[in-house]
Design an enzyme around this catalytic site. Structure first.
Site, PDB file in Angstrom:
ATOM      1  N   LYS A   1       3.889  14.644   7.085  1.00 50.40           N
ATOM      2  CA  LYS A   1       4.783  13.590   7.571  1.00 50.40           C
ATOM      3  C   LYS A   1       5.690  14.199   8.625  1.00 50.40           C
ATOM      4  CE  LYS A   1       5.710   9.234   6.662  1.00 50.40           C
ATOM      5  NZ  LYS A   1       4.839   8.194   6.073  1.00 50.40           N
TER       6      LYS A   1
ATOM      7  N   ASP B   1       4.914   5.070  11.482  1.00 45.72           N
ATOM      8  CA  ASP B   1       5.684   4.762  10.270  1.00 45.72           C
ATOM      9  C   ASP B   1       6.874   3.946  10.784  1.00 45.72           C
ATOM     10  OD1 ASP B   1       5.839   5.697   7.228  1.00 45.72           O
ATOM     11  OD2 ASP B   1       7.887   5.774   7.959  1.00 45.72           O
TER      12      ASP B   1
ATOM     13  N   GLY C   1      12.176  -6.453   4.601  1.00 48.15           N
ATOM     14  CA  GLY C   1      11.710  -5.941   5.885  1.00 48.15           C
ATOM     15  C   GLY C   1      11.105  -7.054   6.715  1.00 48.15           C
ATOM     16  N   PHE C   2      10.836  -6.754   7.979  1.00 54.77           N
ATOM     17  CA  PHE C   2      10.085  -7.705   8.810  1.00 54.77           C
ATOM     18  C   PHE C   2       9.217  -6.954   9.804  1.00 54.77           C
ATOM     19  CE2 PHE C   2      12.303  -7.532  12.942  1.00 54.77           C
ATOM     20  CZ  PHE C   2      13.477  -6.895  12.600  1.00 54.77           C
ATOM     21  N   GLY C   3       8.961  -5.667   9.497  1.00 58.60           N
ATOM     22  CA  GLY C   3       8.156  -4.828  10.383  1.00 58.60           C
ATOM     23  C   GLY C   3       6.679  -4.948  10.067  1.00 58.60           C
ATOM     24  N   ASN C   4       5.967  -3.920  10.450  1.00 58.08           N
ATOM     25  CA  ASN C   4       4.516  -3.897  10.336  1.00 58.08           C
ATOM     26  C   ASN C   4       4.008  -4.210   8.920  1.00 58.08           C
ATOM     27  OD1 ASN C   4       2.128  -1.730   9.726  1.00 58.08           O
ATOM     28  ND2 ASN C   4       1.854  -2.880  11.610  1.00 58.08           N
ATOM     29  N   VAL C   5       4.659  -3.630   7.912  1.00 59.07           N
ATOM     30  CA  VAL C   5       4.172  -3.787   6.540  1.00 59.07           C
ATOM     31  C   VAL C   5       4.389  -5.217   6.041  1.00 59.07           C
ATOM     32  CG1 VAL C   5       4.317  -2.920   4.184  1.00 59.07           C
ATOM     33  CG2 VAL C   5       4.604  -1.335   6.099  1.00 59.07           C
ATOM     34  N   ALA C   6       5.614  -5.734   6.219  1.00 54.27           N
ATOM     35  CA  ALA C   6       5.923  -7.098   5.767  1.00 54.27           C
ATOM     36  C   ALA C   6       5.052  -8.116   6.512  1.00 54.27           C
ATOM     37  CB  ALA C   6       7.403  -7.403   5.995  1.00 54.27           C
ATOM     38  N   TRP C   7       4.854  -7.873   7.782  1.00 50.79           N
ATOM     39  CA  TRP C   7       4.025  -8.769   8.609  1.00 50.79           C
ATOM     40  C   TRP C   7       2.604  -8.880   8.049  1.00 50.79           C
ATOM     41  CZ3 TRP C   7       0.028  -6.665  11.863  1.00 50.79           C
ATOM     42  CH2 TRP C   7      -0.571  -7.600  12.713  1.00 50.79           C
TER      43      TRP C   7
HETATM   44  O1  2IT Z   1       3.237   6.022   4.775  1.00 49.63           O
HETATM   45  C1  2IT Z   1       2.093   5.966   5.258  1.00 49.63           C
HETATM   46  O2  2IT Z   1       1.085   6.043   4.551  1.00 49.63           O
HETATM   47  C2  2IT Z   1       1.979   5.784   6.702  1.00 49.63           C
HETATM   48  N1  2IT Z   1       2.987   5.704   7.370  1.00 49.63           N
HETATM   49  C3  2IT Z   1       0.633   5.755   7.363  1.00 49.63           C
HETATM   50  C4  2IT Z   1       0.144   7.133   7.619  1.00 49.63           C
HETATM   51  C5  2IT Z   1      -1.131   7.223   8.421  1.00 49.63           C
HETATM   52  O3  2IT Z   1      -1.535   8.369   8.689  1.00 49.63           O
HETATM   53  O4  2IT Z   1      -1.725   6.214   8.779  1.00 49.63           O
END
Ligand code: 2IT
Length: 445
Positions: free
Chosen positions: A126, A166, A237-243
């Site tokens: 990370k 991320d 949230g309203f980013g990539n994950v929530a979307w």
């Molecule tokens: O927390 C995660 O699993 C991500 N941000 C995605 C990591 C990735 O390499 O696609």
């Protein structure tokens, strides 16, 4: 707590003083894999847990750049290369003012188990920076990404370490980072995932974390003979994950009633659907990091400075950031009839909230629920290596299969004597085994 576990945790605490998030993540894993660890003395003999809790390498660097007014800015960049036992380091980059070494160590540690659960050959890593994208111009974001990659490029590579997005790092940032890597290395390779479709990105990658989370929730419900049809869902949230989660939840018959930002949350009793979901992309592209415009546009209530967990819902899915749902929130949700909490953010719940939810209702941790994102990153790596692209159905089917399999693994390792499923234990033991066995096979390195 078992005296031996305490002794182990105290040892980790001594070495990582003040790194609360990292210690929280380690404690949760150690507590749940301990029985399994004791039953298999060869792991203990090889000091697997001692080795797993120490990153293989931590890279920390200066990121100097010039803002639009000509002033020099200095941020700090990191890459934590945690574990490469089962594949190249793999994990996202987070650009957020709250980024610290402790935060990235917790995320890299979690990523190792998550990536193992996907069954794809990816180690854990990370990275990121304390850079705050909020209010920055597109040019500033580009210059920052270029400055960040000007150091990171010497540490990564398609067979060494493959970063992705991320929080604060989406398709636009990955594009700039990739461009700078390619220029410095004079090499077009799949060194990052989450790329644009035109230059090696995979279909479904933007949606994958949210889609995968909903596929996982679908499996949790199916096990109880239930489905998403008619369920009310609170997302944060309203980013990539929530979307992504909103799209799939609505498609499977659920009703998403909340979304949130650092400014507060919106409650939409009609449900967040279609054009409203599209609007989230506009909000994100504005670099303002606020959800209030949603309330203004669709005439729904906005609760300033509050979190959505006070609403009555069937399902709660934190999608924003770590420790965003605490024990009090969990109690409120349960008192209001909530039956399932699934973390789509990494470690979205505090330790006591996760414990309480596991005891009282159904709870699943981020490393299982949100593994769909990195899983499709793994599929992007495969496509890049083969120099071909799979179609949407093919990627989605693989994502479905991977999430179903992770759910099976959680049931396999997490079923308690009373028949209840402890998804935390299931995910931790399930993720641990493959990494531990690979480490033993590779000797003391
Ligand atoms: O927390 C995660 O699993 C991500 N941000 C995605 C990591 C990735 O390499 O696609």
């Amino acid at each position: 707590m078992d005296a031996k576990i305490k002794e182990f945790i105290d040892g980790v605490r001594m070495k990582n003083t003040g790194e609360d998030e990292f210690l929280q993540a380690v404690e949760e894993v150690v507590e749940t894999v301990w029985d399994f660890y004791r039953e298999n003395p060869h792991y203990q003999k090889a000091k697997i847990l001692e080795r797993m809790t120490e990153p293989e390498r931590v890279i920390m660097f200066r990121v100097p750049w010039v803002d639009d007014s000509g002033e020099v800015q200095v941020n700090r960049g990191y890459r934590v290369e945690f574990n490469s036992a089962i594949g190249p380091y793999k994990g996202g980059l987070r650009f957020h003012p709250s980024v610290t070494l402790s935060g990235l160590k917790f995320l890299g540690f979690e990523q190792t188990f998550k990536n193992s659960l996907t069954s794809l050959p990816m180690g854990g890593g990370k990275g990121g920076s304390d850079f705050n994208p909020k209010g920055k111009s597109d040019n500033e974001i580009m210059r920052f990404c270029q400055a960040f990659m000007s150091e990171l490029y010497r540490h990564i590579g398609p067979n060494t370490d493959v970063p992705a997005g991320d929080i604060g790092v989406g398709g636009r940032e990955i594009g700039y980072l990739f461009g700078q890597y390619k220029k410095l290395k004079n090499e077009f390779t799949g060194v990052l995932t989450g790329k644009g479709q035109e230059f090696g990105g995979s279909l479904i990658r933007p949606e994958a974390t949210g889609f995968g989370a909903i596929y996982f929730v679908r499996e949790m419900l199916a096990l109880k003979g239930d489905s998403l049809k008619g369920k009310t869902i609170a997302l944060s949230g309203f980013g990539n994950v929530a979307w992504g989660a909103a799209i799939k939840a609505v498609e499977l018959g659920g009703k998403v009633v909340t979304l949130s930002g650092p400014d507060g949350y919106i409650y939409d009793p009609e449900g967040v659907s279609e054009d409203k979901i599209e609007f989230l992309l506009e909000l994100r592209a504005s670099n303002q990091d606020i959800i209030q415009p949603y309330a203004e546009r669709y005439g729904v209530e906005f609760f300033e400075g509050k979190k959505p967990w006070e609403q009555k819902v069937d399902i709660a899915i934190p999608c924003a950031i770590q420790n965003e749902l605490n024990e009090e929130d969990c109690k409120t949700l349960i008192a209001n009839g909530c039956e399932l909490i699934a973390e789509a953010s990494n470690m979205g719940c505090t330790a006591d909230a996760a414990f309480l939810a596991t005891e009282k209702i159904a709870f699943a941790p981020g490393k299982a629920v949100n593994a769909g994102g990195v899983a499709v990153s793994g599929l992007e790596m495969s496509q890049n290596s083969m120099r071909l692209n799979w179609n949407e159905q093919e990627v989605d089917q693989r994502l479905n299969d991977i999430m179903n399999n992770i759910h099976k693994v959680c049931v396999q390792y997490g079923t308690e004597l009373n028949g209840k499923i402890n998804y935390i234990k299931g995910a931790n033991v399930g993720g641990f085994v493959k990494v531990a066995d690979a480490m033993i096979a590779q000797g003391v390195v």
